[in-house]
Scaffold this motif. Structure first.
Motif, PDB file in Angstrom:
ATOM      1  N   MET A 224       0.823  -1.210   0.000  1.00  0.00           N
ATOM      2  CA  MET A 224       0.000   0.000   0.000  1.00  0.00           C
ATOM      3  C   MET A 224       0.860   1.264   0.000  1.00  0.00           C
ATOM      4  N   THR A 225       2.039   1.189   0.626  1.00  0.00           N
ATOM      5  CA  THR A 225       2.946   2.336   0.580  1.00  0.00           C
ATOM      6  C   THR A 225       3.487   2.539  -0.827  1.00  0.00           C
ATOM      7  N   ASP A 226       3.816   1.439  -1.517  1.00  0.00           N
ATOM      8  CA  ASP A 226       4.212   1.540  -2.930  1.00  0.00           C
ATOM      9  C   ASP A 226       3.160   2.314  -3.719  1.00  0.00           C
ATOM     10  N   ALA A 227       1.879   1.972  -3.492  1.00  0.00           N
ATOM     11  CA  ALA A 227       0.797   2.624  -4.223  1.00  0.00           C
ATOM     12  C   ALA A 227       0.698   4.107  -3.864  1.00  0.00           C
ATOM     13  N   VAL A 228       0.984   4.444  -2.608  1.00  0.00           N
ATOM     14  CA  VAL A 228       0.978   5.857  -2.195  1.00  0.00           C
ATOM     15  C   VAL A 228       2.088   6.624  -2.897  1.00  0.00           C
ATOM     16  N   LEU A 229       3.286   6.045  -2.935  1.00  0.00           N
ATOM     17  CA  LEU A 229       4.415   6.704  -3.604  1.00  0.00           C
ATOM     18  C   LEU A 229       4.107   6.916  -5.081  1.00  0.00           C
ATOM     19  N   SER A 230       3.391   5.970  -5.670  1.00  0.00           N
ATOM     20  CA  SER A 230       3.003   6.102  -7.072  1.00  0.00           C
ATOM     21  C   SER A 230       1.973   7.206  -7.277  1.00  0.00           C
ATOM     22  N   ARG A 231       1.318   7.604  -6.198  1.00  0.00           N
ATOM     23  CA  ARG A 231       0.315   8.669  -6.270  1.00  0.00           C
ATOM     24  C   ARG A 231       0.913  10.027  -5.920  1.00  0.00           C
ATOM     25  N   GLY A 232       2.207  10.062  -5.626  1.00  0.00           N
ATOM     26  CA  GLY A 232       2.863  11.323  -5.292  1.00  0.00           C
ATOM     27  C   GLY A 232       3.010  11.580  -3.819  1.00  0.00           C
ATOM     28  N   GLY A 233       2.639  10.604  -2.975  1.00  0.00           N
ATOM     29  CA  GLY A 233       2.767  10.779  -1.545  1.00  0.00           C
ATOM     30  C   GLY A 233       4.197  10.627  -1.061  1.00  0.00           C
ATOM     31  N   SER A 234       4.436  11.038   0.172  1.00  0.00           N
ATOM     32  CA  SER A 234       5.755  10.921   0.783  1.00  0.00           C
ATOM     33  C   SER A 234       5.586  10.530   2.242  1.00  0.00           C
ATOM     34  N   ILE A 235       6.659  10.107   2.867  1.00  0.00           N
ATOM     35  CA  ILE A 235       6.617   9.731   4.284  1.00  0.00           C
ATOM     36  C   ILE A 235       7.013  10.909   5.163  1.00  0.00           C
ATOM     37  N   LEU A 236       7.953  11.705   4.681  1.00  0.00           N
ATOM     38  CA  LEU A 236       8.380  12.895   5.405  1.00  0.00           C
ATOM     39  C   LEU A 236       8.280  14.121   4.508  1.00  0.00           C
ATOM     40  N   SER A 237       8.140  15.280   5.119  1.00  0.00           N
ATOM     41  CA  SER A 237       8.189  16.532   4.370  1.00  0.00           C
ATOM     42  C   SER A 237       9.598  16.744   3.833  1.00  0.00           C
ATOM     43  N   GLU A 238       9.754  17.668   2.896  1.00  0.00           N
ATOM     44  CA  GLU A 238      11.054  17.891   2.271  1.00  0.00           C
ATOM     45  C   GLU A 238      12.127  18.283   3.281  1.00  0.00           C
ATOM     46  N   THR A 244       4.330  12.771   7.063  1.00  0.00           N
ATOM     47  CA  THR A 244       3.226  13.136   6.156  1.00  0.00           C
ATOM     48  C   THR A 244       2.342  11.953   5.784  1.00  0.00           C
ATOM     49  N   ILE A 245       2.282  10.953   6.643  1.00  0.00           N
ATOM     50  CA  ILE A 245       1.534   9.735   6.293  1.00  0.00           C
ATOM     51  C   ILE A 245       0.025   9.867   6.494  1.00  0.00           C
ATOM     52  N   ASP A 246      -0.442  11.067   6.821  1.00  0.00           N
ATOM     53  CA  ASP A 246      -1.893  11.307   6.871  1.00  0.00           C
ATOM     54  C   ASP A 246      -2.320  12.309   5.809  1.00  0.00           C
ATOM     55  N   SER A 247      -1.507  12.442   4.765  1.00  0.00           N
ATOM     56  CA  SER A 247      -1.817  13.366   3.679  1.00  0.00           C
ATOM     57  C   SER A 247      -2.953  12.803   2.821  1.00  0.00           C
ATOM     58  N   PRO A 248      -3.563  13.624   1.965  1.00  0.00           N
ATOM     59  CA  PRO A 248      -4.647  13.132   1.100  1.00  0.00           C
ATOM     60  C   PRO A 248      -4.232  11.952   0.232  1.00  0.00           C
ATOM     61  N   ALA A 416       4.709   2.313  13.163  1.00  0.00           N
ATOM     62  CA  ALA A 416       3.391   2.959  13.173  1.00  0.00           C
ATOM     63  C   ALA A 416       2.610   2.615  11.908  1.00  0.00           C
ATOM     64  N   LEU A 417       3.305   2.527  10.782  1.00  0.00           N
ATOM     65  CA  LEU A 417       2.648   2.173   9.531  1.00  0.00           C
ATOM     66  C   LEU A 417       2.174   0.720   9.541  1.00  0.00           C
ATOM     67  N   LYS A 418       2.937  -0.167  10.153  1.00  0.00           N
ATOM     68  CA  LYS A 418       2.517  -1.569  10.236  1.00  0.00           C
ATOM     69  C   LYS A 418       1.217  -1.695  11.018  1.00  0.00           C
ATOM     70  N   VAL A 419       1.133  -0.980  12.139  1.00  0.00           N
ATOM     71  CA  VAL A 419      -0.087  -1.018  12.945  1.00  0.00           C
ATOM     72  C   VAL A 419      -1.260  -0.472  12.143  1.00  0.00           C
ATOM     73  N   ALA A 420      -1.029   0.642  11.436  1.00  0.00           N
ATOM     74  CA  ALA A 420      -2.101   1.247  10.637  1.00  0.00           C
ATOM     75  C   ALA A 420      -2.545   0.322   9.518  1.00  0.00           C
ATOM     76  N   LYS A 436      -4.111   8.807  10.762  1.00  0.00           N
ATOM     77  CA  LYS A 436      -3.921   9.953  11.658  1.00  0.00           C
ATOM     78  C   LYS A 436      -3.364   9.489  13.002  1.00  0.00           C
ATOM     79  N   GLU A 437      -3.826   8.344  13.473  1.00  0.00           N
ATOM     80  CA  GLU A 437      -3.262   7.786  14.700  1.00  0.00           C
ATOM     81  C   GLU A 437      -1.786   7.423  14.494  1.00  0.00           C
ATOM     82  N   ALA A 438      -1.481   6.846  13.347  1.00  0.00           N
ATOM     83  CA  ALA A 438      -0.104   6.473  13.046  1.00  0.00           C
ATOM     84  C   ALA A 438       0.780   7.713  12.921  1.00  0.00           C
ATOM     85  N   GLN A 439       0.251   8.754  12.288  1.00  0.00           N
ATOM     86  CA  GLN A 439       1.024   9.983  12.126  1.00  0.00           C
ATOM     87  C   GLN A 439       1.372  10.606  13.477  1.00  0.00           C
TER      88      GLN A 439
END
Length: 451
Positions: A224-238, A244-248, A416-420, A436-439
């Motif tokens: 699921m994280t792979d799919a997020v990265l493919s959508r332009g998401g990130s784990i940390l801000s620049e 940033t794991i609760d981003s849209p 935190a991501l594993k739990v989420a 949001k809990e994980a973030q």
């Protein structure tokens, strides 16, 4: 690298040399960066010459099934190839168990000499030996021949603590007969939206219960994280200060997976069990015709029948271009508490495993990516790749892959991501709530280490 107990796997074919050249600079590193640790004596040969007896060492690895069989075969071949070192392979249930048992071994001062495991924080704490002196004393090391991102992934604070054994990424495997039956062209499945539609079309239900699933993602946060990265998401801000794991991008992606699994019931996951049990249950579903396809490691290829299945890259999302799943290398290291003689023996074993013909053979038998560029020139590898197009898929995907995340909290963000992921995949918790809990947990850990 497989997933959950640490994941992923890969492939090649005809115009592969060009693909590999392009991907060498893009493939991601799996290590971190570290500080001073005790180094092995760099005499270049094990101490067998002094006693006349071979140096016996243990090598711990968390591989099962076909992978475990292939590792045992490589160990046996190494032991038969020379008389200075005897490697005793100790198979663990998975990567996580390997690290857990290594932690206990370090505490008891009774360590193996070699482990298929890497931990940058432990390297910084002095638990792993720096390999720089051993490398400098080895004329055949030839660092330029390695896939550079793989080799760089084993460095910690500029020192080489780990060496890449094989590269990997998670790709897609599908039943050719089911795709043909439903008129689905795999080349058209370039987006997750399209894959979801195809999965719905291939799903079969009886009495409100799904009997054949259109797709099976792999358990855990990685797919699921792979799919997020493919959508332009990130784990940390620049600037690295905000999780940033609760981003849209995260919420929309993980919520889509929750819907596919729990509401539409066109996908499912296998979870729990011992070691890789959940992984092989997922593969079995596809091979038995109980699922049309699954997302797994490039290293699954040794367990699959390609008369039945075929391989394709992970998709992207509409309007976002090609997918950007993670690609990296599984690294091995030498515990610092091993004696200098044991460290030399372990390095000799690593050098054997990473020889061009051996890393090429490992790739052909498992689907993992060879760690040396010269493996492409191995005659057997050339012939194999021409006849087995699936071996090219991981490499093609790696040319536009994301780098593995280097967790500044020592793994707390990943935890935190594993739990989420379990909340979403198993407990049907809305993605926004779980993330949001994980973030919040991850952010507190990041703030703590930043002080």
């Amino acid at each position: 690298m497989k997933q959950r107990p640490n994941t992923s796997k890969w492939n090649w074919k005809g115009g592969m040399s060009m693909l590999l050249a392009a991907s060498f600079t893009l493939l991601s590193a799996c290590g971190s960066q570290a500080g001073e640790t005790p180094s092995a004596a760099a005499s270049g040969t094990p101490a067998a010459a002094e006693s006349g007896k071979p140096v016996e060492i243990e090598f711990w690895y968390g591989l099962g099934g076909n992978l475990g069989d292939n590792m045992k075969a490589k160990i046996d071949a190494f032991n038969a190839s020379q008389d200075e070192v005897i490697v005793k392979g100790i198979a663990q249930a998975d990567y996580t168990e390997t690290e857990q048992k290594l932690q206990a071994a370090i505490a008891s001062n009774n360590v193996p000499a070699a482990v298929l495991s890497a931990n940058a924080d432990w390297a910084r704490k002095g638990y792993y030996a720096s390999l720089d002196e051993l490398i400098a004393a080895e004329p055949d090391f030839n660092s330029e021949d390695f896939v550079q991102t793989f080799l760089e992934g084993g460095k910690v604070d500029g020192k080489q603590y780990f060496l890449p054994m094989y590269g990997s990424t998670q790709i897609m495997y599908y039943r050719q007969d089911m795709f043909k039956e439903h008129g689905i062209d795999p080349a058209s499945l370039t987006t997750w939206e399209a894959l979801g539609e195809a999965a719905a079309k291939m799903t079969k239900k009886e009495g409100g219960k799904t009997t054949v699933y259109g797709w099976e993602p792999m358990w855990g946060e990685a797919n699921m994280t792979d799919a997020v990265l493919s959508r332009g998401g990130s784990i940390l801000s620049e600037d690295g200060k905000t999780v940033t794991i609760d981003s849209p991008e995260w919420i929309a992606t993980w919520e889509q997976f929750r819907k596919w699994i729990h509401e539409d019931k066109i996908m499912r996951i296998h979870s729990g069990g011992q070691g890789w049990e959940y992984w092989y249950k997922t593969i079995d579903d596809v091979m038995k015709g109980q699922a049309a396809g699954y997302t797994g490691s490039s290293g699954d290829q040794g367990d699959l029948d390609f008369k039945v299945v075929a391989a394709m890259e992970q998709p992207g999302w509409e309007g976002m271009g090609a997918g950007k799943p993670v690609a990296g290398a599984s690294q091995a290291g030498i515990p610092a508490k091993a004696t200098p003689e044991q460290q030399q023996a372990a390095f000799k074993w690593f050098m054997y495993f990473m020889k061009a013909e051996n890393t090429a053979d490992w790739s052909m038998k498992t689907g993992y990516i060879a760690v040396r560029q010269s493996a492409l020139e191995d005659p057997k590898f050339k012939a194999f790749s021409a006849e087995n197009p699936q071996i090219s898929v991981p490499l093609q995907q790696a040319s536009h892959a994301s780098m593995p995340f280097q967790d500044p909290t020592g793994g707390k963000i990943g935890d935190a991501l594993k739990v989420a992921a379990d909340q979403v995949q198993i407990n049907n918790v809305p993605a926004e709530q779980a993330l949001k809990e994980a973030q919040a947990k991850a952010q507190s850990e990041l703030d703590r280490v930043a002080k």
